[in-house]
Design a protein around this motif. Structure first.
Motif, PDB file in Angstrom:
ATOM      1  N   GLN A 102      21.735  69.454 -39.662  1.00  7.03           N
ATOM      2  CA  GLN A 102      21.894  70.038 -41.021  1.00  7.03           C
ATOM      3  C   GLN A 102      22.047  68.193 -41.452  1.00  7.03           C
ATOM      4  N   SER A 103      21.997  67.556 -42.647  1.00  5.74           N
ATOM      5  CA  SER A 103      22.292  66.415 -43.057  1.00  5.74           C
ATOM      6  C   SER A 103      23.431  66.429 -44.470  1.00  5.74           C
ATOM      7  N   ILE A 104      23.464  65.882 -44.537  1.00  5.19           N
ATOM      8  CA  ILE A 104      24.463  65.091 -46.036  1.00  5.19           C
ATOM      9  C   ILE A 104      22.486  64.512 -46.993  1.00  5.19           C
ATOM     10  N   SER A 105      22.095  65.489 -47.504  1.00  7.53           N
ATOM     11  CA  SER A 105      21.552  65.101 -48.181  1.00  7.53           C
ATOM     12  C   SER A 105      19.835  64.800 -47.597  1.00  7.53           C
ATOM     13  N   GLY A 106      19.304  64.349 -48.337  1.00  8.44           N
ATOM     14  CA  GLY A 106      17.646  64.022 -48.500  1.00  8.44           C
ATOM     15  C   GLY A 106      18.323  62.763 -47.696  1.00  8.44           C
ATOM     16  N   THR A 107      19.329  61.934 -48.197  1.00  3.31           N
ATOM     17  CA  THR A 107      19.249  60.011 -47.871  1.00  3.31           C
ATOM     18  C   THR A 107      20.078  60.296 -46.136  1.00  3.31           C
ATOM     19  N   GLY A 108      21.125  61.304 -46.049  1.00  8.76           N
ATOM     20  CA  GLY A 108      21.534  61.610 -44.952  1.00  8.76           C
ATOM     21  C   GLY A 108      20.603  61.801 -43.895  1.00  8.76           C
ATOM     22  N   ALA A 109      19.885  62.318 -43.865  1.00  8.94           N
ATOM     23  CA  ALA A 109      18.609  62.955 -42.577  1.00  8.94           C
ATOM     24  C   ALA A 109      18.004  61.155 -42.893  1.00  8.94           C
ATOM     25  N   LEU A 110      17.445  59.987 -43.529  1.00  7.71           N
ATOM     26  CA  LEU A 110      16.982  59.369 -43.091  1.00  7.71           C
ATOM     27  C   LEU A 110      17.891  58.461 -43.027  1.00  7.71           C
ATOM     28  N   HIS A 111      19.148  58.659 -43.621  1.00 11.69           N
ATOM     29  CA  HIS A 111      20.558  57.913 -42.614  1.00 11.69           C
ATOM     30  C   HIS A 111      20.017  58.140 -40.311  1.00 11.69           C
ATOM     31  N   ILE A 112      20.196  59.376 -40.617  1.00 13.10           N
ATOM     32  CA  ILE A 112      20.080  60.170 -39.015  1.00 13.10           C
ATOM     33  C   ILE A 112      19.091  59.743 -38.352  1.00 13.10           C
ATOM     34  N   ALA A 113      17.621  59.934 -39.045  1.00 12.63           N
ATOM     35  CA  ALA A 113      16.513  59.461 -38.674  1.00 12.63           C
ATOM     36  C   ALA A 113      16.319  57.498 -37.886  1.00 12.63           C
ATOM     37  N   ALA A 114      17.149  57.249 -38.914  1.00 13.97           N
ATOM     38  CA  ALA A 114      17.521  55.187 -39.047  1.00 13.97           C
ATOM     39  C   ALA A 114      18.160  55.022 -37.254  1.00 13.97           C
ATOM     40  N   LYS A 241      -0.032  65.614 -30.474  1.00 14.83           N
ATOM     41  CA  LYS A 241      -0.180  65.917 -28.475  1.00 14.83           C
ATOM     42  C   LYS A 241      -0.296  64.325 -28.600  1.00 14.83           C
ATOM     43  N   VAL A 242       0.119  64.114 -29.706  1.00  9.84           N
ATOM     44  CA  VAL A 242      -0.033  62.049 -30.133  1.00  9.84           C
ATOM     45  C   VAL A 242       1.629  61.716 -30.117  1.00  9.84           C
ATOM     46  N   ALA A 243       2.066  62.466 -30.933  1.00 14.81           N
ATOM     47  CA  ALA A 243       3.497  61.481 -30.701  1.00 14.81           C
ATOM     48  C   ALA A 243       4.166  62.474 -31.998  1.00 14.81           C
ATOM     49  N   PRO A 244       6.137  61.502 -31.900  1.00 19.23           N
ATOM     50  CA  PRO A 244       6.922  62.825 -32.787  1.00 19.23           C
ATOM     51  C   PRO A 244       6.511  62.577 -33.861  1.00 19.23           C
ATOM     52  N   VAL A 245       7.685  63.667 -34.460  1.00 20.13           N
ATOM     53  CA  VAL A 245       6.703  63.732 -36.190  1.00 20.13           C
ATOM     54  C   VAL A 245       8.730  63.562 -36.552  1.00 20.13           C
ATOM     55  N   PHE A 246       8.785  62.889 -37.617  1.00 20.32           N
ATOM     56  CA  PHE A 246      10.377  63.233 -38.420  1.00 20.32           C
ATOM     57  C   PHE A 246       9.854  63.819 -39.808  1.00 20.32           C
ATOM     58  N   VAL A 247      10.831  64.508 -40.051  1.00 18.32           N
ATOM     59  CA  VAL A 247      10.909  65.022 -41.141  1.00 18.32           C
ATOM     60  C   VAL A 247      11.796  65.299 -41.886  1.00 18.32           C
ATOM     61  N   CYS A 248      12.672  64.614 -43.051  1.00 15.65           N
ATOM     62  CA  CYS A 248      13.660  64.110 -43.072  1.00 15.65           C
ATOM     63  C   CYS A 248      13.181  65.020 -44.742  1.00 15.65           C
ATOM     64  N   GLN A 249      14.393  65.653 -44.928  1.00 16.41           N
ATOM     65  CA  GLN A 249      13.974  67.212 -45.886  1.00 16.41           C
ATOM     66  C   GLN A 249      15.210  67.716 -46.977  1.00 16.41           C
ATOM     67  N   SER A 250      15.228  66.922 -48.291  1.00 21.83           N
ATOM     68  CA  SER A 250      16.622  67.184 -49.385  1.00 21.83           C
ATOM     69  C   SER A 250      15.988  68.682 -50.066  1.00 21.83           C
ATOM     70  N   GLY A 263      20.589  68.921 -47.163  1.00 17.44           N
ATOM     71  CA  GLY A 263      19.604  68.490 -46.479  1.00 17.44           C
ATOM     72  C   GLY A 263      18.886  69.013 -44.791  1.00 17.44           C
ATOM     73  N   CYS A 264      18.174  68.330 -44.564  1.00 18.64           N
ATOM     74  CA  CYS A 264      18.054  68.808 -43.162  1.00 18.64           C
ATOM     75  C   CYS A 264      17.372  67.358 -42.156  1.00 18.64           C
ATOM     76  N   PHE A 265      17.893  67.091 -40.958  1.00 18.53           N
ATOM     77  CA  PHE A 265      16.817  67.089 -40.060  1.00 18.53           C
ATOM     78  C   PHE A 265      15.983  67.110 -39.461  1.00 18.53           C
ATOM     79  N   HIS A 266      14.521  67.280 -39.162  1.00 17.10           N
ATOM     80  CA  HIS A 266      13.791  67.967 -38.487  1.00 17.10           C
ATOM     81  C   HIS A 266      13.127  66.387 -37.404  1.00 17.10           C
ATOM     82  N   LEU A 267      12.891  67.079 -36.192  1.00 19.03           N
ATOM     83  CA  LEU A 267      12.152  66.449 -35.080  1.00 19.03           C
ATOM     84  C   LEU A 267      11.089  66.903 -34.204  1.00 19.03           C
ATOM     85  N   VAL A 268      10.381  66.660 -34.036  1.00 22.99           N
ATOM     86  CA  VAL A 268       9.755  67.492 -33.350  1.00 22.99           C
ATOM     87  C   VAL A 268       8.862  66.556 -32.376  1.00 22.99           C
TER      88      VAL A 268
END
Ligand code: PLP
Length: 420
Positions: A102-114, A241-250, A263-268
């Motif tokens: 869980q993240s502080i909305s979309g901005t927080g998810a992007l921040h976690i990703a960064a 099969k190639v690379a991780p995918v990040f999703v930043c969800q607001s 929001g939510c940060f997902h790491l696949v």
């Protein structure tokens, strides 16, 4: 040595462009003023709208005898993060490869990703669309990551600059990070077609790039939450099969709970063997937990409980889908009315792009000088890039706005033959 003067030469930064519009607008005493600045939904009387699904979820929560204000776990409310993952990935997503926090909305998810990229994948270049939401650059560069741009908007054709985009994907160092707007691109309102998405994602696969989908407007492009997840779901299939995918969800816009910061940060993680997937997932979960713990300790509970109630109660979920249709179809109707009024007024230029674009915004193609005159002479406010939040239009002001645009465009067309 005395520390009294240490702040005397600190640079005074300019105010945030978007929030400054709000300030100017609230100080404007003219009787008629129109806010096409911030991307927040307004109803047909120009008022914020509390979604019926949100109202019902709130009253359901308040009646719950077990409701409390305890801390959430570090990774957030499990029923919320699982519901959020299903909303973006579909019901049958592979939970063995997805870590959701869980993240502080979309901005927080992007921040976690960064923060995650800075720590685990240092040195990767982060590619942003040109143009993009200005905060993208600030968030990634704030974590000392290097950003670069990929071409996106072709101003002369008002369409996607696909060749330039694909060229940049091809020439970027292998394993770079590409931030893609999942749908309803901000600010252009222009999304790739299905065929273009396939070409873009195939190129990502060829170069082993890591895609970060920023999903801030799911439901606003087509009115349908599943259709708006098309690119993310295709990306997951192609890249598994190639690379991780990040999703930043607001959930700011599509649940209309802007200020609750849900929001939510997902790491696949890429698909290897069952054992490796499990061990990679456990390690990365621990890393993400550490990031969240040091930043917010644990995420805020109230908004997440409301959204979780909506996502996990079938009638409320159905109501939410209907609320999404209400919002997106009102915006769509405003697009058509604005375009039609401009055509009827004979405003110089072609205005079809307003109806071709999707989501909350239209990239009107008005120049910064035109935007300034709109504000000064007509009290119509939008950002200087010419991005208009269509949600700020309603039956009561759309003709007024069309006439204001008409006056401004004619003014500049007559004075210097500016082309639209
Ligand atoms: C493209 C994009 N990403 C992310 C966000 C983050 O929004 P929030 O932090 O309000 O969820 C926004 C908000 O305007 C946006 O336009």
């Amino acid at each position: 040595m005395s520390q009294v003067t240490i702040f005397n030469n600190v640079e005074h930064l300019p105010p945030d462009a978007l929030f400054d519009i709000k300030k100017r607008l609230s100080q404007d005493t003219r009787p008629v003023k129109v806010d096409l600045g911030i991307g927040a939904y307004r109803d047909n009387s120009g008022k914020p709208w509390v979604l019926p699904s949100v109202r019902s979820a709130e009253s359901q929560l308040q009646k719950d005898p077990n409701f409390n204000h305890e801390y959430l776990p570090i990774a957030g409310l499990p029923s919320f993060t699982t519901g959020a993952a299903k909303t973006i990935f579909g019901d049958d997503y592979d939970s063995t490869r997805v870590i959701s926090v869980q993240s502080i909305s979309g901005t927080g998810a992007l921040h976690i990703a960064a923060k995650f990229i800075e720590k685990i994948l240092p040195g990767r270049i982060v590619y942003l669309s040109n143009p993009t939401w200005p905060n993208h650059k600030a968030i990634f560069e704030g974590q000392r990551l290097t950003t670069a741009q990929y071409p996106y908007w072709n101003a002369s054709t008002k369409s996607l600059q696909l060749d330039g985009f694909l060229d940049t994907v091809k020439t970027a160092p292998e394993g770079s990070i590409f931030v893609l707007h999942a749908c309803a691109h901000n600010p252009t309102g222009l999304d790739p077609s299905k065929d273009q998405w396939a070409q873009i994602l195939d190129k990502m696969v060829e170069k082993n790039h890591i895609v970060l989908f920023d999903s801030a407007y799911q439901g606003f492009a087509t009115g349908d939450l599943d259709r708006d997840a098309y690119a993310v779901r295709l990306g997951l299939t192609k890249l598994q099969k190639v690379a991780p995918v990040f999703v930043c969800q607001s959930f700011a816009k599509n649940v209309g709970m802007y200020g609750e910061r849900v929001g939510c940060f997902h790491l696949v993680i890429p698909d290897q063997s069952v054992e490796i997937n499990a061990s990679v997932k456990a390690s990365l979960s621990s890393q993400l937990a550490k990031i969240v713990r040091s930043e917010v300790s644990n995420p805020p509970a109230y908004g997440a409980k409301i959204v979780s109630t909506i996502l996990n109660t079938p009638e409320l979920n159905k109501q939410w889908h209907a609320d999404m249709v209400t919002m997106s179809s009102r915006i769509n109707s405003m697009r058509h009315q604005l375009r039609d009024h401009l055509v009827e007024l004979g405003t110089p230029g072609n205005w079809d792009h307003i109806v071709g674009q999707c989501g909350m915004f239209s990239f009107t193609a008005l120049t910064p000088e035109m935007v300034q005159r709109l504000e000064q002479n007509h009290a119509v406010y939008m950002v200087s890039s010419g991005r208009a939040s269509i949600a700020g239009l309603n039956e009561g002001n759309v003709l007024y706005v069309a006439k204001a645009i008409d006056e401004v465009v004619r003014h500049f067309t007559n004075s210097n033959n500016s082309k639209l």
